[in-house]
Design a protein around this motif. Structure first.
Motif, PDB file in Angstrom:
ATOM      1  N   ALA A 124      -6.937  11.838 -13.837  1.00  0.00           N
ATOM      2  CA  ALA A 124      -7.919  11.799 -13.792  1.00  0.00           C
ATOM      3  C   ALA A 124      -8.472  13.878 -13.920  1.00  0.00           C
ATOM      4  O   ALA A 124      -9.686  14.134 -14.312  1.00  0.00           O
ATOM      5  N   THR A 125      -8.299  14.275 -13.264  1.00  0.00           N
ATOM      6  CA  THR A 125      -7.898  15.896 -13.456  1.00  0.00           C
ATOM      7  C   THR A 125      -6.562  16.643 -14.502  1.00  0.00           C
ATOM      8  O   THR A 125      -7.070  17.598 -14.606  1.00  0.00           O
ATOM      9  N   GLY A 126      -5.533  15.858 -14.440  1.00  0.00           N
ATOM     10  CA  GLY A 126      -5.261  16.415 -15.857  1.00  0.00           C
ATOM     11  C   GLY A 126      -5.682  16.875 -16.638  1.00  0.00           C
ATOM     12  O   GLY A 126      -7.288  16.790 -17.455  1.00  0.00           O
ATOM     13  N   PRO A 127      -4.641  18.304 -17.653  1.00  0.00           N
ATOM     14  CA  PRO A 127      -5.495  19.044 -18.808  1.00  0.00           C
ATOM     15  C   PRO A 127      -5.185  18.096 -20.038  1.00  0.00           C
ATOM     16  O   PRO A 127      -4.917  17.298 -19.663  1.00  0.00           O
ATOM     17  N   PRO A 128      -6.408  18.511 -20.765  1.00  0.00           N
ATOM     18  CA  PRO A 128      -6.472  17.543 -21.908  1.00  0.00           C
ATOM     19  C   PRO A 128      -4.458  17.705 -22.636  1.00  0.00           C
ATOM     20  O   PRO A 128      -4.787  16.788 -23.137  1.00  0.00           O
ATOM     21  N   GLU A 147       0.352  -1.216  -0.053  1.00  0.00           N
ATOM     22  CA  GLU A 147       0.087  -0.204  -0.330  1.00  0.00           C
ATOM     23  C   GLU A 147       0.874   1.740  -0.093  1.00  0.00           C
ATOM     24  O   GLU A 147       0.557   2.399  -0.559  1.00  0.00           O
ATOM     25  N   GLU A 148       1.593   1.732   0.922  1.00  0.00           N
ATOM     26  CA  GLU A 148       2.633   2.381   0.887  1.00  0.00           C
ATOM     27  C   GLU A 148       3.320   2.678  -0.416  1.00  0.00           C
ATOM     28  O   GLU A 148       3.861   3.899  -0.916  1.00  0.00           O
ATOM     29  N   ARG A 149       4.320   1.667  -0.590  1.00  0.00           N
ATOM     30  CA  ARG A 149       5.246   1.861  -1.854  1.00  0.00           C
ATOM     31  C   ARG A 149       4.743   1.267  -3.441  1.00  0.00           C
ATOM     32  O   ARG A 149       5.774   1.707  -3.824  1.00  0.00           O
ATOM     33  N   VAL A 150       3.776   1.093  -3.347  1.00  0.00           N
ATOM     34  CA  VAL A 150       3.330   0.728  -4.734  1.00  0.00           C
ATOM     35  C   VAL A 150       1.923   0.850  -5.575  1.00  0.00           C
ATOM     36  O   VAL A 150       1.704   2.243  -5.605  1.00  0.00           O
ATOM     37  N   ASP A 151       0.774   1.507  -4.376  1.00  0.00           N
ATOM     38  CA  ASP A 151      -0.453   1.582  -4.070  1.00  0.00           C
ATOM     39  C   ASP A 151      -0.241   3.460  -4.035  1.00  0.00           C
ATOM     40  O   ASP A 151      -0.981   4.345  -4.873  1.00  0.00           O
ATOM     41  N   ARG A 152       0.083   3.785  -3.449  1.00  0.00           N
ATOM     42  CA  ARG A 152       0.253   5.175  -3.004  1.00  0.00           C
ATOM     43  C   ARG A 152       0.628   6.022  -4.535  1.00  0.00           C
ATOM     44  O   ARG A 152      -0.417   6.466  -5.107  1.00  0.00           O
ATOM     45  N   PRO A 153       1.696   5.862  -4.915  1.00  0.00           N
ATOM     46  CA  PRO A 153       2.041   6.341  -6.261  1.00  0.00           C
ATOM     47  C   PRO A 153       1.936   5.485  -7.360  1.00  0.00           C
ATOM     48  O   PRO A 153       0.481   6.733  -8.424  1.00  0.00           O
ATOM     49  N   LEU A 154       0.317   4.891  -7.437  1.00  0.00           N
ATOM     50  CA  LEU A 154      -0.901   4.355  -8.476  1.00  0.00           C
ATOM     51  C   LEU A 154      -1.792   4.670  -7.908  1.00  0.00           C
ATOM     52  O   LEU A 154      -2.468   5.324  -9.351  1.00  0.00           O
ATOM     53  N   TYR A 155      -2.062   5.339  -7.201  1.00  0.00           N
ATOM     54  CA  TYR A 155      -3.229   6.354  -7.040  1.00  0.00           C
ATOM     55  C   TYR A 155      -2.767   7.573  -7.055  1.00  0.00           C
ATOM     56  O   TYR A 155      -3.748   8.173  -7.433  1.00  0.00           O
ATOM     57  N   ALA A 156      -1.328   8.204  -7.093  1.00  0.00           N
ATOM     58  CA  ALA A 156      -1.776   9.141  -7.207  1.00  0.00           C
ATOM     59  C   ALA A 156      -1.733   9.462  -8.699  1.00  0.00           C
ATOM     60  O   ALA A 156      -1.688  11.060  -9.189  1.00  0.00           O
ATOM     61  N   ALA A 157      -1.107   8.694  -9.478  1.00  0.00           N
ATOM     62  CA  ALA A 157      -1.350   8.762 -11.102  1.00  0.00           C
ATOM     63  C   ALA A 157      -2.106   8.550 -11.273  1.00  0.00           C
ATOM     64  O   ALA A 157      -2.939   9.968 -12.165  1.00  0.00           O
ATOM     65  N   LEU A 158      -3.771   7.721 -10.383  1.00  0.00           N
ATOM     66  CA  LEU A 158      -4.518   7.581 -10.900  1.00  0.00           C
ATOM     67  C   LEU A 158      -5.378   9.269 -11.185  1.00  0.00           C
ATOM     68  O   LEU A 158      -6.549  10.046 -12.052  1.00  0.00           O
ATOM     69  N   ARG A 164     -10.132  -4.712  -6.551  1.00  0.00           N
ATOM     70  CA  ARG A 164     -11.034  -4.487  -6.908  1.00  0.00           C
ATOM     71  C   ARG A 164     -11.512  -2.727  -6.258  1.00  0.00           C
ATOM     72  O   ARG A 164     -11.930  -1.884  -7.065  1.00  0.00           O
ATOM     73  N   ARG A 165     -10.122  -2.225  -5.005  1.00  0.00           N
ATOM     74  CA  ARG A 165     -10.286  -1.135  -5.005  1.00  0.00           C
ATOM     75  C   ARG A 165      -9.889  -0.497  -6.569  1.00  0.00           C
ATOM     76  O   ARG A 165      -9.347   0.932  -6.398  1.00  0.00           O
ATOM     77  N   LEU A 166      -8.709  -0.945  -6.662  1.00  0.00           N
ATOM     78  CA  LEU A 166      -8.223  -0.280  -7.539  1.00  0.00           C
ATOM     79  C   LEU A 166      -8.629  -0.386  -8.811  1.00  0.00           C
ATOM     80  O   LEU A 166      -8.489   0.601  -9.554  1.00  0.00           O
ATOM     81  N   ARG A 167      -9.531  -1.671  -9.343  1.00  0.00           N
ATOM     82  CA  ARG A 167      -9.843  -1.215 -10.128  1.00  0.00           C
ATOM     83  C   ARG A 167     -11.098   0.455 -10.557  1.00  0.00           C
ATOM     84  O   ARG A 167     -11.402   0.306 -11.775  1.00  0.00           O
ATOM     85  N   SER A 168     -11.721   0.500  -9.153  1.00  0.00           N
ATOM     86  CA  SER A 168     -13.410   1.007  -9.186  1.00  0.00           C
ATOM     87  C   SER A 168     -11.762   2.584  -9.379  1.00  0.00           C
ATOM     88  O   SER A 168     -12.690   3.391 -10.301  1.00  0.00           O
ATOM     89  N   ALA A 169     -11.293   2.761  -8.652  1.00  0.00           N
ATOM     90  CA  ALA A 169     -10.280   4.134  -8.724  1.00  0.00           C
ATOM     91  C   ALA A 169      -9.821   4.333 -10.207  1.00  0.00           C
ATOM     92  O   ALA A 169      -9.718   5.290 -10.599  1.00  0.00           O
ATOM     93  N   PHE A 170      -9.339   3.590 -11.144  1.00  0.00           N
ATOM     94  CA  PHE A 170      -8.844   2.563 -12.413  1.00  0.00           C
ATOM     95  C   PHE A 170     -10.341   3.970 -13.272  1.00  0.00           C
ATOM     96  O   PHE A 170      -9.924   3.954 -14.190  1.00  0.00           O
ATOM     97  N   GLY A 171     -11.239   2.627 -12.661  1.00  0.00           N
ATOM     98  CA  GLY A 171     -12.473   3.410 -13.845  1.00  0.00           C
ATOM     99  C   GLY A 171     -12.683   4.366 -13.862  1.00  0.00           C
ATOM    100  O   GLY A 171     -13.457   5.490 -15.215  1.00  0.00           O
TER     101      GLY A 171
END
Length: 217
Positions: free
Chosen positions: A92-96, A77-88, A144-151
């Protein structure tokens, strides 16, 4: 001895050396767990050895974590998922005009270089979870949490770009996560053919295919 001092002595389960260094218990145990996992693998790593490596008693592990599996997920969660969620979040919010395929490739390369041993451990745990339903439950929930956030990020990105909406974002996200995982696995086995830019190129092709398919319908 006061009640407060008795409580401190009961909670502080470090060895004398660890107390002298004044280290944070949880962080030290995670560092030790990563070192032991890297040497032994998940299956053969022992809680006793992790505690000893950190300079703590075995009880300290069970103060911070429920056991070896909990240590693994804390690292994940700290070393893989945290940077993954930051990328997601950026997706979601980055300019076009921000090319997210380039960003995906950059982060893929960083994660592989910085967390190679943990990615190896993740592959081992995944293979064990296929055969062990107890290990599988928590890992499946994480996925499942990753899929939902990525989706959600995929749907938001399509809207920002003015692209056709994705029919089933979570399903599409699951396929993209499988691509990421597969490329990590291939790069761990033979890094020579998996370039850092390959993931972004594949994402760009998938996006272009989605747009073309909707236009042709």
């Amino acid at each position: 001895m006061t009640t407060a001092s008795r409580t401190r002595r009961r909670i502080d389960r470090r060895t004398r050396a660890a107390r002298a260094e004044g280290r944070d218990g949880r962080a030290a145990l995670l560092e030790a767990a990563m070192a032991v996992f890297a040497e032994r693998g998940f299956r053969d790593a022992a809680v006793d050895e992790i505690a000893a490596r950190a300079g703590y008693s075995k009880g300290a592990i069970y103060f911070h974590f429920s056991g070896k599996e909990d240590l693994f997920f804390a690292l994940l969660e700290e070393r893989v998922d945290r940077p993954l969620y930051a990328a997601l979040e950026l997706l979601a919010t980055g300019p076009p005009e921000h090319d997210m395929s380039v960003e995906a490739s950059r982060r893929f390369g960083e994660l592989f270089r910085d967390q190679r041993e943990l990615l190896l451990l993740d592959q081992e745990y995944r293979s064990l979870a296929v055969r062990d339903s107890r290990l599988r439950v928590r890992y499946a929930e994480r996925q499942r949490r990753l899929r939902s956030a990525f989706g959600a990020a995929v749907a938001a990105r399509a809207e920002h770009l003015g692209a056709p909406p994705v029919d089933n974002p979570d399903e599409a996200a699951g396929a993209l996560l499988a691509l990421v995982s597969g490329l990590f696995q291939e790069k761990l086995i033979d890094p020579s053919w998996v370039s850092d830019g390959l993931l972004g190129d594949m994402f760009a092709l998938i996006y272009a295919g989605h747009v073309a398919r909707v236009a042709a319908a």
